[in-house]
Design an enzyme around this catalytic site. Structure first.
Site, PDB file in Angstrom:
ATOM      1  N   SER A 559       0.821  -1.200   0.000  1.00  0.00           N
ATOM      2  CA  SER A 559       0.000   0.000   0.000  1.00  0.00           C
ATOM      3  C   SER A 559       0.865   1.265   0.000  1.00  0.00           C
ATOM      4  O   SER A 559       1.747   1.425  -0.818  1.00  0.00           O
ATOM      5  CB  SER A 559      -0.949  -0.046   1.194  1.00  0.00           C
ATOM      6  OG  SER A 559      -1.965   0.905   1.086  1.00  0.00           O
ATOM      7  N   ASP A 645      -9.439  -2.941  -6.738  1.00  0.00           N
ATOM      8  CA  ASP A 645      -8.996  -2.230  -5.537  1.00  0.00           C
ATOM      9  C   ASP A 645      -9.431  -0.763  -5.619  1.00  0.00           C
ATOM     10  O   ASP A 645      -9.035  -0.039  -6.527  1.00  0.00           O
ATOM     11  CB  ASP A 645      -7.479  -2.324  -5.431  1.00  0.00           C
ATOM     12  CG  ASP A 645      -6.932  -1.841  -4.103  1.00  0.00           C
ATOM     13  OD1 ASP A 645      -7.631  -1.052  -3.429  1.00  0.00           O
ATOM     14  OD2 ASP A 645      -5.823  -2.244  -3.743  1.00  0.00           O
ATOM     15  N   HIS A 690      -8.219  -4.846  -0.694  1.00  0.00           N
ATOM     16  CA  HIS A 690      -7.007  -4.052  -0.853  1.00  0.00           C
ATOM     17  C   HIS A 690      -5.761  -4.888  -0.635  1.00  0.00           C
ATOM     18  O   HIS A 690      -4.822  -4.851  -1.432  1.00  0.00           O
ATOM     19  CB  HIS A 690      -7.044  -2.883   0.114  1.00  0.00           C
ATOM     20  CG  HIS A 690      -5.849  -1.980   0.007  1.00  0.00           C
ATOM     21  ND1 HIS A 690      -5.437  -1.419  -1.179  1.00  0.00           N
ATOM     22  CD2 HIS A 690      -4.957  -1.566   0.935  1.00  0.00           C
ATOM     23  CE1 HIS A 690      -4.352  -0.685  -0.974  1.00  0.00           C
ATOM     24  NE2 HIS A 690      -4.041  -0.764   0.289  1.00  0.00           N
TER      25      HIS A 690
END
EC number: 3.4.21.-
Length: 727
Positions: A559, A645, A690
């Site tokens: 991320s 996502d 995610h």
């Protein structure tokens, strides 16, 4: 009283999706991720295969990419020199991977939401919401309340459970592994339990009972990752469902929290630097809410309650770190807050738990864990330094007001139970089998000096009997964003790597939260480059102190951690041999200039506003991974992305990969024949979640990549991984 764990600070801070590109999921993830933290967690075994359904199809974008897993070496128009073949290891790898992906799931331990209420425990068993008597919770004697298969979802699991005060109803939030969308079901508890209602896209929810003994469910509605509306609903003969609060500022997020004594329901309105809290009287939930303190830019505060007093954890005043204050519940405004307890410098408040006569603070100070027990009768404080191997807390149910139980864990050691007993004033450790990893491995707390003189903490793990550490492979982890700590929960694949001789290093760079709020402030907005300098200093310090070397050094992030990793690959690629990224944030500039994306407005406090502030725009250009790709040698990179996502759109990752391919091809052309091009792999997984931390396919693919790039024999590591996944 309904029991809860992972108390208000964790429930608020780590449950809010807007606080980061990723709020980690440990099959435990968030609220979207962190609701699993918010409930009690317990390892349970159950059979999953009966829940399995066909996987969704890949998107058109994924299908149009030449290969879902490909190398840029395939695109280079030059002759490659002979490379060392690892084909002898591939057959062994493929066999082990097949076993991991197909063997019966009942051999695996599953962490799932669980909550106690009255004499019952409510939890998920297989594909069902069930309850059993407390003393029978570990047996197979349970009552089925609802079959999740009725929702016709792909591999559903229970993310959060709340039981109504008088046990007439139970509410459960249901999610799937490949999506952040959720459904909240309300089940009426009777001789024949039945679903009374269901609400889509619920984020947080709590029960209270009104003056007429009617159960009222408060819940927040989330749309496009934004949570601005609060509803309240009743069921049975007097059904009603009404919206009673809407947050107008798109940069804020709304979250509900019920104080531990159930006296107040708090409506928490927050962004990354500012908060505002309203109280709903748990005895009169239809009365208008009471404002504690109107939002003041830069002031964060969280609220608990005990004996008609509010205990407020806040950063108001100097220094701008968290401190504990209190005030009478009927005079909640900020001018009435009295300082109660202050933290040491470089201290991160992880959590707070309130008891009848004690307040317990869970702290991280100078990269070590502590528990502070405050006596509320005499304001006494007892500080307990926890074992040096411990890197993280997992809060546990505290149904007994005389004890405060919790667990400690590390990346290579499974959680271990501890209990603080107030009467004895002592901390008791779980007895029994001692994990052998305590004797076969070492944990070191080191520091690196960044270029501006700041000391950056690192946590390093390696085998005790390792010789010549300079020749050992090194895997570095980094995050450095949103004031979040680098994840250091137990992961079996990390333990396997240490057992196989790897060195693991966790770099707690600025932008994260390991040393408190200022540590975050020093690594956001126009100070983001501090985190990059810290990461570079950490890796160089490790090498200088004899831990591995550049040709054996790998780097991993997910991320928002991808920003620093991508920036380092541009600025100092010679420090690394290989990189693994999951759902990485790589195109900061274009993302933050697109206000139509769900999180852009909420994340202006972290990255800046390049659309309206030229200073922010120019600064982002200096470090943005996508903007700074250039023809040069890069480390090999393995990227895992998810087709739907919403937090890190696939388009930005694909654009980054395409641009990186072009730069590598240009560099190869300019370098000439014989150049060994890096292996760049983009693996696009189906689904809209995610990060899927427990994916066996992802874990084995990443480990395979690292071993291939470093030319290591991977046979034993996969056999060991299979064994450790049974934890």
């Amino acid at each position: 009283m309904q029991q809860k764990s992972k108390l208000f600070l964790q429930a608020l801070k780590y449950s809010i999706p807007h606080l980061g590109k990723c709020m980690q999921k440990q099959h435990l993830n968030h609220c979207n991720f962190a609701d699993h933290y918010y409930n009690r967690i317990k390892l349970k075994k159950y059979h999953l295969t009966k829940c399995l359904q066909s996987k969704p199809k890949i998107s058109e974008l994924a299908r149009n990419i030449p290969s879902r897993s490909f190398s840029y070496k395939d695109f280079l128009p030059i002759k490659q020199e002979n490379e060392k073949s690892l084909s002898e290891n591939m057959d062994a790898f493929e066999k082990v991977r097949t076993k991991l992906e197909t063997q019966p799931q009942e051999e695996y331990e599953i962490i799932n939401a669980e909550i106690k209420h009255g004499g019952f425990v409510y939890y998920q068993e297989g594909c069902c919401l069930v309850r059993s008597k407390d003393e029978e919770a570990d047996n197979d004697n349970y009552e089925v309340l609802f079959n999740l298969e009725e929702l016709k979802l792909d591999q559903p699991f229970i993310d959060c459970i709340r039981v109504a005060p008088d046990e007439k109803y139970v509410a459960a939030k249901i999610r799937t592994e490949d999506s952040e969308a959720s459904t909240c079901i309300i089940v009426k508890l009777s001789d024949q339990p039945a679903m009374e209602a269901s609400f889509p896209n619920v984020s947080s929810f709590e029960w209270v009972k009104d003056e007429e003994d009617e159960d009222v469910l408060f819940y927040t509605f989330q749309r496009n990752l934004r949570c601005h509306d609060v509803y309240r609903a009743t069921f049975g003969d007097n059904k009603r469902n009404e919206r009673f609060y809407t947050e107008k500022d798109p940069s804020y997020f709304v979250f509900l929290y019920l104080t531990k004594d159930s006296r107040f329901l708090t409506i928490n309105i927050m962004n990354k630097t500012t908060s505002e809290v309203w109280l709903i009287d748990g005895l009169s939930p239809w009365d208008p809410p009471v404002l504690i303190q109107k939002r003041i830019h830069g002031v964060l505060y969280y609220v608990e309650h005990r004996d008609d007093e509010l205990y407020i954890l806040t950063n108001v005043g100097e220094p701008t770190e968290f401190k504990l204050m209190r005030t009478a519940a009927d005079t909640p405004a900020i001018m009435n807050w009295d300082l109660f307890f202050t933290m040491k410098r470089n201290t991160k408040v992880v959590d707070l738990d309130m008891f009848k006569d004690h307040c317990v603070l869970f702290l991280k100070h100078s990269n070590l864990l502590y528990v502070n027990v405050i006596g509320l009768a005499d304001d006494s404080v007892r500080s307990l330094k926890l074992p040096p191997w411990a890197c993280g807390f997992i809060m546990d149910t505290n149904s007994d007001p005389k004890n405060c139980p919790f667990q400690l864990c590390s990346p290579i050691r499974p959680p271990k139970y501890y209990t603080y007993k107030f009467a004895e004033g002592k901390l008791f450790e779980e007895t029994g089998h001692e994990d052998p990893i305590t004797k076969t491995s070492r944990v070191l707390r080191l520091e690196a000096k960044s270029k501006d003189g700041k000391l950056v903490p690192m946590t390093v793990f390696h085998k005790t009997d390792s010789e010549d550490l300079q020749k050992k492979p090194l895997l570095v982890h980094v995050y450095g964003a949103y004031g979040m700590d680098l994840k250091m929960n137990f992961r079996p694949e990390r333990r396997v790597l240490v057992d196989d001789g790897w060195i693991l290093a966790y770099c707690h760079v600025r932008g994260g939260g390991e040393l408190g709020l200022q540590w975050h402030a020093d690594g956001r907005l126009t100070k983001k480059l501090n985190g990059l300098a810290d990461l570079e200093a950490c890796i160089k310090t490790l090498h200088d102190q004899g831990f591995s070397q550049p040709s054996l050094t790998t780097l991993s992030a997910f991320s928002a951690g991808g920003v620093l990793v991508g920036a380092l690959c541009n600025s100092n690629p010679e420090l690394l041999r290989a990189v693994t990224l999951e759902a990485p944030f790589l195109d900061v500039l274009n993302t933050m200039m697109d206000t139509t994306l769900p999180l852009t407005l909420e994340e202006l406090e972290e990255w800046g506003n390049p659309s309206s502030d030229e200073k922010h725009k120019n600064y982002i250009k200096r470090y943005c991974p996508y903007q700074n790709i250039k023809p040069q040698h890069y480390p090999s990179i393995h990227i895992t992305a998810y087709e739907n996502d919403e937090r890190v759109p696939l388009k930005g990752i694909v654009n980054y990969t395409d641009k990186l391919k072009e730069a590598i091809m240009e560099h190869a052309k300019n370098t000439g024949e014989g150049y060994q091009a890096p292996n760049i792999i983009l693996d696009i997984q189906p689904g809209g979640n995610h990060v899927i931390e427990d994916s066996h396919k992802k874990i084995t693919a990443q480990i395979k990549f690292l071993y291939e790039e470093l030319g290591l024999d991977s046979t034993s590591v996969f056999e060991n991984l299979k064994k450790y996944l049974k934890f």
